[in-house]
Design an enzyme around this catalytic site. Sequence first.
Site, mmCIF file in Angstrom:
data_model
loop_
_atom_site.group_PDB
_atom_site.id
_atom_site.type_symbol
_atom_site.label_atom_id
_atom_site.label_comp_id
_atom_site.label_asym_id
_atom_site.label_seq_id
_atom_site.Cartn_x
_atom_site.Cartn_y
_atom_site.Cartn_z
ATOM 1 N N TYR A 1 -2.325 11.655 -9.964
ATOM 2 C CA TYR A 1 -1.726 11.778 -11.289
ATOM 3 C C TYR A 1 -2.007 10.505 -12.087
ATOM 4 C CZ TYR A 1 0.748 16.144 -10.628
ATOM 5 O OH TYR A 1 1.037 17.466 -10.459
ATOM 6 N N LYS B 1 0.819 -1.224 0.000
ATOM 7 C CA LYS B 1 0.000 0.000 0.000
ATOM 8 C C LYS B 1 0.852 1.273 0.000
ATOM 9 C CE LYS B 1 -3.597 -0.653 -0.483
ATOM 10 N NZ LYS B 1 -4.166 -1.176 -1.758
ATOM 11 N N GLY B 2 2.105 1.127 -0.405
ATOM 12 C CA GLY B 2 2.994 2.294 -0.400
ATOM 13 C C GLY B 2 2.977 3.079 -1.697
#
Length: 382
Positions: free
Chosen positions: A330, A127-128
């Site tokens: 992004y 989850k980084g």
Amino acid sequence: MRTKITSFGSGDSKGVSLCVCVYVCLPHLSCLSVSVSTFPGLTECILCVRERERERDSAMLWTVLFALLLLLILQAQLCVCLRELRASTASALALPPPPPPSSQATTTATNGTVQRLPGAIIIGVRKGGTRALLEMLNLHPDVEVAKAEVHYFNLDENYQRGLDWYRAQMPFTLPGQLTVEKTPGYFAAPLAPERACQMNPAVRLLLIVRDPAERLVSDYTQVLHNRLQRHKPYQPLEELLLLDDDINGGGNDRHTRRIDPGYKALQRSLYHVHFQRWLEHFPREQIHVVDGEALVRDPYPELRKAELFLELPPRIRPSNFYFNATKGFYCLVSAGHDKCLDESKGRPHAPLSQRAFRKLCRFLREHNKRFFDLVGRTFRWC
Ligand SMILES: Nc1ncnc2c1ncn2[C@@H]1O[C@H](COP(=O)(O)OS(=O)(=O)O)[C@@H](OP(=O)(O)O)[C@H]1O
């Protein structure tokens, strides 16, 4: 069984006796020839029946003895089987090294590309932002990535398949192209550093980190989502994260709640524990640490640093990224196509009270400091 009749005797009385004898002895035909050949009458027939009963009893005794012997043999066989089974289980747990690779190169595609072992691996953290980092590196023309997580160094059943299997999971590349795979599960897997080092001690490692408290909530949210999808029961995060602790042995009002250090998602957030293990097998300069929060805010500078680390010519441009307001992240642009990460990234996090979150931050503070010491830089985490 003897059935041959040598004499019928003479006279009616003998004939009657014979009939009775035959009738009584019929189930014991094996003695019939004796009683008839020396026929004096019924007495002998009865004797014959008794003798047969004795024979039958002794036969039964032998049968029982034989059955017991059979049981003993079976038991001995069972013991041997169990011992063999225990031995094979123990050797499986000891996990011998996987079969050696047959050769460096495998199947060559028609265009001359070949599957190669990775030259760089994104090892975590879960989850980084590992998927975002992989997809962004893939913008580089000299990089090809494994689309799915491979889980080779962290899952025994995959590791046992050997390096040829691992290589077969990789994309086809031209000479000079860099193969990259990402499996966030590697970071906290105890055996992964040693195994990765055995594969290639020169492999480059990328670790993307994020505030470990936020990471934990994201980790829980992912597990919760999977459980909901499979209609499985779940516990609220606070129940998993906090332990009831009766500080004064008093009533309910004296209860305080402390962080449960055994909670799996919390353990994955103790970065220094896992990073230390990687440092036992790789020099610090071979592990590039990417700031996950910085990658979310503005991906380009983080990608530039990664290019440098991987000794790639600078090919990724700021124009490869655009901010997607709907997504809140992004997205990527390459050869006129744009791509955002799927909906599993950037989900709303599961609720956690501010009080519990602060407690979590306090708990992590010391652990984070130890991580900063190991990596030689600090992060602005809670
Ligand atoms: N560009 C972009 N788009 C979408 N998401 C992005 C992006 N950059 C980083 N992130 C963050 O990536 C987080 C998911 O991390 P991982 O890909 O490592 O997750 S996983 O371990 O593979 O499941 C995910 O975490 P959550 O927001 O908690 O879901 C995102 O915050």
